[in-house]
Design a protein around this motif. Structure first.
Motif, PDB file in Angstrom:
ATOM      1  N   THR A 112       0.838  -1.207   0.000  1.00  0.00           N
ATOM      2  CA  THR A 112       0.000   0.000   0.000  1.00  0.00           C
ATOM      3  C   THR A 112       0.866   1.246   0.000  1.00  0.00           C
ATOM      4  O   THR A 112       0.609   2.205  -0.750  1.00  0.00           O
ATOM      5  CB  THR A 112      -0.934   0.011   1.233  1.00  0.00           C
ATOM      6  N   LEU A 113       1.910   1.248   0.830  1.00  0.00           N
ATOM      7  CA  LEU A 113       2.816   2.401   0.864  1.00  0.00           C
ATOM      8  C   LEU A 113       3.563   2.556  -0.452  1.00  0.00           C
ATOM      9  O   LEU A 113       3.742   3.678  -0.946  1.00  0.00           O
ATOM     10  CB  LEU A 113       3.808   2.240   2.023  1.00  0.00           C
ATOM     11  N   LEU A 114       3.993   1.448  -1.038  1.00  0.00           N
ATOM     12  CA  LEU A 114       4.678   1.525  -2.340  1.00  0.00           C
ATOM     13  C   LEU A 114       3.756   2.096  -3.406  1.00  0.00           C
ATOM     14  O   LEU A 114       4.189   2.866  -4.272  1.00  0.00           O
ATOM     15  CB  LEU A 114       5.167   0.134  -2.762  1.00  0.00           C
ATOM     16  N   ALA A 115       2.475   1.724  -3.346  1.00  0.00           N
ATOM     17  CA  ALA A 115       1.508   2.207  -4.338  1.00  0.00           C
ATOM     18  C   ALA A 115       1.346   3.722  -4.268  1.00  0.00           C
ATOM     19  O   ALA A 115       1.018   4.363  -5.280  1.00  0.00           O
ATOM     20  CB  ALA A 115       0.157   1.528  -4.124  1.00  0.00           C
ATOM     21  N   PHE A 116       1.575   4.296  -3.106  1.00  0.00           N
ATOM     22  CA  PHE A 116       1.466   5.747  -2.951  1.00  0.00           C
ATOM     23  C   PHE A 116       2.802   6.455  -3.172  1.00  0.00           C
ATOM     24  O   PHE A 116       2.922   7.655  -2.921  1.00  0.00           O
ATOM     25  CB  PHE A 116       0.913   6.101  -1.568  1.00  0.00           C
ATOM     26  N   GLY A 117       3.788   5.700  -3.648  1.00  0.00           N
ATOM     27  CA  GLY A 117       5.035   6.325  -4.065  1.00  0.00           C
ATOM     28  C   GLY A 117       6.130   6.424  -3.018  1.00  0.00           C
ATOM     29  O   GLY A 117       7.142   7.099  -3.246  1.00  0.00           O
ATOM     30  N   TYR A 118       5.984   5.743  -1.888  1.00  0.00           N
ATOM     31  CA  TYR A 118       7.034   5.790  -0.869  1.00  0.00           C
ATOM     32  C   TYR A 118       8.215   4.927  -1.309  1.00  0.00           C
ATOM     33  O   TYR A 118       8.030   3.819  -1.826  1.00  0.00           O
ATOM     34  CB  TYR A 118       6.510   5.277   0.478  1.00  0.00           C
ATOM     35  N   PRO A 119       9.452   5.385  -1.113  1.00  0.00           N
ATOM     36  CA  PRO A 119      10.621   4.566  -1.439  1.00  0.00           C
ATOM     37  C   PRO A 119      10.607   3.274  -0.621  1.00  0.00           C
ATOM     38  O   PRO A 119      10.157   3.277   0.535  1.00  0.00           O
ATOM     39  CB  PRO A 119      11.805   5.466  -1.035  1.00  0.00           C
ATOM     40  N   PRO A 120      11.091   2.160  -1.186  1.00  0.00           N
ATOM     41  CA  PRO A 120      10.988   0.859  -0.505  1.00  0.00           C
ATOM     42  C   PRO A 120      11.562   0.822   0.905  1.00  0.00           C
ATOM     43  O   PRO A 120      10.922   0.321   1.826  1.00  0.00           O
ATOM     44  CB  PRO A 120      11.754  -0.079  -1.443  1.00  0.00           C
ATOM     45  N   VAL A 121      12.773   1.334   1.100  1.00  0.00           N
ATOM     46  CA  VAL A 121      13.382   1.266   2.429  1.00  0.00           C
ATOM     47  C   VAL A 121      12.624   2.135   3.418  1.00  0.00           C
ATOM     48  O   VAL A 121      12.354   1.717   4.555  1.00  0.00           O
ATOM     49  CB  VAL A 121      14.873   1.673   2.377  1.00  0.00           C
ATOM     50  N   LEU A 122      12.237   3.343   3.009  1.00  0.00           N
ATOM     51  CA  LEU A 122      11.462   4.215   3.888  1.00  0.00           C
ATOM     52  C   LEU A 122      10.127   3.570   4.228  1.00  0.00           C
ATOM     53  O   LEU A 122       9.669   3.611   5.384  1.00  0.00           O
ATOM     54  CB  LEU A 122      11.231   5.575   3.220  1.00  0.00           C
ATOM     55  N   ALA A 123       9.491   2.950   3.232  1.00  0.00           N
ATOM     56  CA  ALA A 123       8.212   2.273   3.471  1.00  0.00           C
ATOM     57  C   ALA A 123       8.384   1.110   4.441  1.00  0.00           C
ATOM     58  O   ALA A 123       7.578   0.920   5.359  1.00  0.00           O
ATOM     59  CB  ALA A 123       7.629   1.777   2.148  1.00  0.00           C
ATOM     60  N   ASN A 124       9.441   0.323   4.262  1.00  0.00           N
ATOM     61  CA  ASN A 124       9.678  -0.829   5.128  1.00  0.00           C
ATOM     62  C   ASN A 124       9.958  -0.393   6.561  1.00  0.00           C
ATOM     63  O   ASN A 124       9.423  -0.970   7.524  1.00  0.00           O
ATOM     64  CB  ASN A 124      10.856  -1.644   4.590  1.00  0.00           C
ATOM     65  N   VAL A 125      10.797   0.613   6.708  1.00  0.00           N
ATOM     66  CA  VAL A 125      11.145   1.119   8.037  1.00  0.00           C
ATOM     67  C   VAL A 125       9.919   1.675   8.743  1.00  0.00           C
ATOM     68  O   VAL A 125       9.624   1.331   9.900  1.00  0.00           O
ATOM     69  CB  VAL A 125      12.245   2.194   7.913  1.00  0.00           C
ATOM     70  N   SER A 126       9.181   2.550   8.070  1.00  0.00           N
ATOM     71  CA  SER A 126       8.001   3.173   8.678  1.00  0.00           C
ATOM     72  C   SER A 126       6.925   2.144   8.983  1.00  0.00           C
ATOM     73  O   SER A 126       6.233   2.211  10.007  1.00  0.00           O
ATOM     74  CB  SER A 126       7.452   4.267   7.752  1.00  0.00           C
ATOM     75  N   ASN A 127       6.784   1.180   8.091  1.00  0.00           N
ATOM     76  CA  ASN A 127       5.802   0.119   8.285  1.00  0.00           C
ATOM     77  C   ASN A 127       6.150  -0.740   9.505  1.00  0.00           C
ATOM     78  O   ASN A 127       5.285  -1.068  10.322  1.00  0.00           O
ATOM     79  CB  ASN A 127       5.743  -0.756   7.034  1.00  0.00           C
ATOM     80  N   THR A 128       7.418  -1.116   9.634  1.00  0.00           N
ATOM     81  CA  THR A 128       7.853  -1.935  10.767  1.00  0.00           C
ATOM     82  C   THR A 128       7.579  -1.239  12.088  1.00  0.00           C
ATOM     83  O   THR A 128       7.049  -1.832  13.038  1.00  0.00           O
ATOM     84  CB  THR A 128       9.355  -2.253  10.657  1.00  0.00           C
TER      85      THR A 128
END
Length: 250
Positions: free
Chosen positions: A33-49
């Motif tokens: 979902t975060l990737l679909a909104f354009g978040y960079p993968p590492v930032l998305a993974n970190v924030s998601n965790t």
């Protein structure tokens, strides 16, 4: 975050929190979902965790009754999980993003096979002389370490891997093992979150939305999961595990 994005991420977080409580693999909802909104993968993974930590904690709390009599294994395996989560978080920051991509589907599918065969394997292990707390302690610890490293690195289907491992090597009720799984996942995600907060960029708006949604989902999932018969829970674990294995290859 604009309104539509906030609603979508919150809904994904509620679903992820519920799935994490019962099975694991909630990351496969929030991360894409975060990737679909354009978040960079590492930032998305970190924030998601970081955002999913409160949800995993709420799920563990929801299973608190099943912790009775598990103190020794919780202490031993908890220490292993913390070490593994620490290593995994550091690997995320140091290694190329696709390092584990080839191995992840194989690990998940293997876990699904273990979940399916768990009753027969556990019976076989008991017949070979395993006790209650001493049986397979070294294999369990090694497996938890490897799973925790993976969980700190990415975490998708961490719960499926843990349930396959615990259900095979620790002859105990599936609900009690699910409680142990939630506890270990909370430790792994928690230590990874601490590392990420200390050394890398975090999107706190995303974290806040995911945290709120995952808490709701975590409590709800724990309430529902505790009522599922072992056969239904085992089938759900396998179904989501297979979906996870397919999803991470796409």
């Amino acid at each position: 975050m604009h309104a539509l994005e906030t609603v979508a991420v919150a809904a994904a977080a509620v679903a992820a929190g519920g799935i994490n409580a019962v099975v694991g693999s909630g990351t496969l909802i929030t991360f894409p979902t975060l990737l679909a909104f354009g978040y960079p993968p590492v930032l998305a993974n970190v924030s998601n965790t970081i955002g999913l930590v409160p949800g995993v904690l709420s799920a563990a709390y929801g299973y608190r009754r099943e912790f009775a009599g598990q103190r020794t294994r919780m202490i031993r395996l908890g220490a292993v999980a913390v070490c593994g989560g620490l290593v995994g978080a550091l690997l995320l920051l140091l290694l190329p993003a696709d390092t584990f991509r080839a191995a992840v589907p194989v690990l998940i599918l293997l876990a699904c096979v273990l979940v399916l065969l768990q009753p027969r394997l556990a019976t076989w292990l008991r017949r070979r002389g395993g006790g209650r707390e001493g049986e397979g302690l070294l294999p369990v610890s090694a497996g938890v370490l490897g799973t925790s490293v993976y969980g700190g690195y990415f975490g998708a289907a961490q719960g499926v891997l843990l349930m396959g491992l615990l259900g095979t090597l620790l002859p105990d009720g599936l609900q009690r093992l699910n409680a142990l799984k939630n506890y270990l996942a909370a430790l792994v995600n928690g230590v990874a979150a601490v590392i990420f907060i200390a050394v890398t960029e975090v999107d706190w708006a995303v974290v806040t939305v995911i945290a709120a949604g995952s808490v709701v989902g975590g409590f709800t999932g724990a309430r529902l999961g505790r009522r599922l018969p072992p056969g239904v829970l085992r089938g759900l674990i396998v179904a989501i595990g297979v979906i996870a294995a397919v999803a991470v290859t796409v």
